[in-house]
Design a protein around this motif. Structure first.
Motif, PDB file in Angstrom:
ATOM      1  N   GLN A  45       3.387  13.260  10.385  1.00  0.00           N
ATOM      2  CA  GLN A  45       4.022  14.079   9.345  1.00  0.00           C
ATOM      3  C   GLN A  45       3.606  15.544   9.478  1.00  0.00           C
ATOM      4  O   GLN A  45       4.452  16.443   9.402  1.00  0.00           O
ATOM      5  CB  GLN A  45       3.629  13.573   7.957  1.00  0.00           C
ATOM      6  N   GLU A  96       6.268   3.220   8.695  1.00  0.00           N
ATOM      7  CA  GLU A  96       5.650   4.422   9.251  1.00  0.00           C
ATOM      8  C   GLU A  96       6.682   5.480   9.618  1.00  0.00           C
ATOM      9  O   GLU A  96       6.442   6.682   9.474  1.00  0.00           O
ATOM     10  CB  GLU A  96       4.824   4.050  10.489  1.00  0.00           C
ATOM     11  N   ASP A 139       0.854  -1.180   0.000  1.00  0.00           N
ATOM     12  CA  ASP A 139       0.000   0.000   0.000  1.00  0.00           C
ATOM     13  C   ASP A 139       0.897   1.239   0.000  1.00  0.00           C
ATOM     14  O   ASP A 139       1.697   1.440   0.908  1.00  0.00           O
ATOM     15  CB  ASP A 139      -0.895  -0.022   1.245  1.00  0.00           C
ATOM     16  N   PHE A 140       0.753   2.071  -1.021  1.00  0.00           N
ATOM     17  CA  PHE A 140       1.633   3.224  -1.147  1.00  0.00           C
ATOM     18  C   PHE A 140       1.173   4.423  -0.315  1.00  0.00           C
ATOM     19  O   PHE A 140       1.861   5.432  -0.243  1.00  0.00           O
ATOM     20  CB  PHE A 140       1.759   3.643  -2.614  1.00  0.00           C
ATOM     21  N   ASP A 141      -0.003   4.320   0.282  1.00  0.00           N
ATOM     22  CA  ASP A 141      -0.500   5.423   1.100  1.00  0.00           C
ATOM     23  C   ASP A 141       0.051   5.315   2.509  1.00  0.00           C
ATOM     24  O   ASP A 141       0.263   4.214   3.032  1.00  0.00           O
ATOM     25  CB  ASP A 141      -2.031   5.391   1.144  1.00  0.00           C
ATOM     26  N   TYR A 142       0.288   6.470   3.142  1.00  0.00           N
ATOM     27  CA  TYR A 142       0.727   6.466   4.530  1.00  0.00           C
ATOM     28  C   TYR A 142      -0.482   6.275   5.438  1.00  0.00           C
ATOM     29  O   TYR A 142      -1.588   6.740   5.137  1.00  0.00           O
ATOM     30  CB  TYR A 142       1.438   7.778   4.869  1.00  0.00           C
ATOM     31  N   SER A 143      -0.263   5.595   6.552  1.00  0.00           N
ATOM     32  CA  SER A 143      -1.347   5.359   7.507  1.00  0.00           C
ATOM     33  C   SER A 143      -1.814   6.692   8.097  1.00  0.00           C
ATOM     34  O   SER A 143      -1.063   7.679   8.116  1.00  0.00           O
ATOM     35  CB  SER A 143      -0.853   4.447   8.628  1.00  0.00           C
ATOM     36  N   PRO A 144      -3.063   6.746   8.596  1.00  0.00           N
ATOM     37  CA  PRO A 144      -3.535   7.986   9.241  1.00  0.00           C
ATOM     38  C   PRO A 144      -2.610   8.435  10.370  1.00  0.00           C
ATOM     39  O   PRO A 144      -2.398   9.639  10.564  1.00  0.00           O
ATOM     40  CB  PRO A 144      -4.929   7.591   9.760  1.00  0.00           C
ATOM     41  N   THR A 160       0.654   7.967  10.572  1.00  0.00           N
ATOM     42  CA  THR A 160       1.840   8.561   9.970  1.00  0.00           C
ATOM     43  C   THR A 160       1.527   9.951   9.423  1.00  0.00           C
ATOM     44  O   THR A 160       2.315  10.889   9.593  1.00  0.00           O
ATOM     45  CB  THR A 160       2.379   7.661   8.851  1.00  0.00           C
ATOM     46  N   GLN A 161       0.390  10.090   8.767  1.00  0.00           N
ATOM     47  CA  GLN A 161       0.016  11.384   8.207  1.00  0.00           C
ATOM     48  C   GLN A 161      -0.122  12.435   9.306  1.00  0.00           C
ATOM     49  O   GLN A 161       0.286  13.587   9.132  1.00  0.00           O
ATOM     50  CB  GLN A 161      -1.284  11.253   7.423  1.00  0.00           C
TER      51      GLN A 161
END
Length: 415
Positions: A13, A90, A2-7, A9-10
């Motif tokens: 960030q 992450e 999965d190329f999306d970052y986890s909530p 991690t977001q």
């Protein structure tokens, strides 16, 4: 993958980026001014207050020890200073954000070599080791060094290491000469993780062991700090050190005799991810500086950004940074789902790709800045020294390329 970052991690960030904007970038000039003032005062090897004053802010905002993985965190939570318990995947984008300013990771207690040493203590240290050394490191009260490389042998092949760790009754006695020991110049450095031979007659990869040595143990002499392309990196430092009949309790040996390579592999995998993502952050910042500079400067009647060679380099930099980031995230993901051993090819590949990518992009950015790129008015010259050094640290390019080739050839060996 999965190329999306986890909530989670977001969220981190966003919080980390906001902290960098509020506190780190505005302090860059003060950082260098304090170094200059300390140099003039003869106090070069003094912890920088610019960093020390930011650490409580980072801790209060929950941006502390972010590097420590969940498996270690959950199994060994003994104080309130353990981190967010992130996976490698992450943590990787957070390391990239910190890497945009070389000294920023220390503010969050996420800087090398302490991160690798803390993970080593979490995984392989005894309860006594953790109480005495791990917990102060997690709180940011002390610093540490990893002591492996030697000047008299080709240390790219760690089996060449000649320093001795010899059992004498209830103690081990250590003798040897080491260099490029990162962090040893810091006056807060309280503990060394030392790699040396306990049994020269054992099988090749069972001769080495690792042992904990307090930095104030009798018989230790710091010979000199080593400069990196003219920078000495004080107060962190990379030092040459001799150990002469240094005696420590046998209980300071980690995991057991002959298990040094096992510990090293467990330590270096995550550390390489951290280094590579920080380098990608450094390359990203350099590309940003290049774009801003070339858009603002005029040469031969038009902005430098309109020159064909400039656009070619900007485009190539964008492609290479994104490719390196994806490869690094893949390696981090594989470490999380399959373990460090299964990800050894990807770890080796990122260790080749990221430093070379950073060196090239920083070099292009320096060229775009003209003579200004060579001086302290811009951070690029210092960025280059860091990126170039990491083509040696944690194994030189040639060693990793050889490992990658062997793994690739092994796919066809049966045929």
């Amino acid at each position: 993958m999965d190329f999306d970052y986890s909530p989670r991690t977001q969220d981190l960030q966003a919080r980390l980026t906001a902290f960098m904007d509020r506190h780190i970038y505005p302090a860059e000039a003060a950082y260098w001014a304090e170094i200059e003032a300390n140099t003039r005062a003869g106090k070069r090897w003094t912890p920088l207050q610019v960093i020390e004053q930011l650490k409580p802010k980072a801790r209060d905002e929950g941006l502390w020890n972010l590097f420590l993985p969940d498996s270690a965190d959950g199994a060994n939570r003994t104080s309130g200073n353990y981190g967010a318990g992130l996976s490698n995947q992450e943590y990787a984008p957070l390391a990239e954000i910190m890497g945009r300013v070389p000294w920023a990771s220390e503010v969050f207690n996420c800087s090398a070599p302490d991160t690798g040493n803390m993970e080593t203590l979490v995984r392989y240290g005894s309860a006594e080791h953790k109480k005495r050394w791990l917990e102060p490191l997690l709180r940011g009260e002390i610093r540490s060094a990893f002591v492996m490389t030697e000047p008299d042998v080709a240390s790219s092949d760690a089996t060449n290491i000649e320093s001795r760790i010899e059992r004498q009754g209830d103690d081990y006695v250590i003798n040897g000469r080491k260099w490029w020991i990162s962090g040893a110049g810091d006056p807060r450095c309280a503990i060394y993780i030392f790699m040396g031979k306990t049994d020269p007659e054992a099988p090749r990869h069972s001769q080495q062991s690792m042992i904990l040595i307090p930095s104030d143990a009798p018989g230790i002499k710091v010979l000199r700090p080593l400069s990196v392309l003219g920078y000495d990196d004080a107060p962190h430092g990379h030092c040459e050190i001799t150990f002469t009949n240094v005696r420590v309790p046998a209980s300071n040996l980690m995991l057991g005799e002959g298990r040094g390579f096992e510990i090293a592999q467990g330590r270096l995998g995550p550390g390489r991810i951290h280094h590579c993502m920080r380098l990608i952050g450094l390359a990203e910042r350099s590309l940003e500086l290049m774009c801003r500079r070339t858009s603002a400067r005029v040469a031969f009647g038009r902005p430098v950004a309109d020159q064909g060679v400039t656009r070619e380099r900007i485009a190539e930099a964008r492609c290479r940074i994104d490719m390196a980031r994806l490869l690094t995230l893949k390696a981090a993901w594989m470490m999380d789902v399959a373990g460090n051993k299964a990800a050894k090819a990807e770890i080796a590949m990122i260790k080749v790709v990221a430093p070379n990518l950073a060196c090239q992009v920083i070099d292009w950015a320096m060229q775009a800045h003209g003579a200004a790129g060579m001086c302290e008015d811009f951070p690029l010259a210092y960025f280059y020294t860091l990126a170039r050094t990491l083509r040696f640290a944690d194994g030189p390019d040639e060693v990793h390329r050889n490992a990658i080739a062997k793994l690739e050839l092994g796919k066809y060996a049966a045929a």
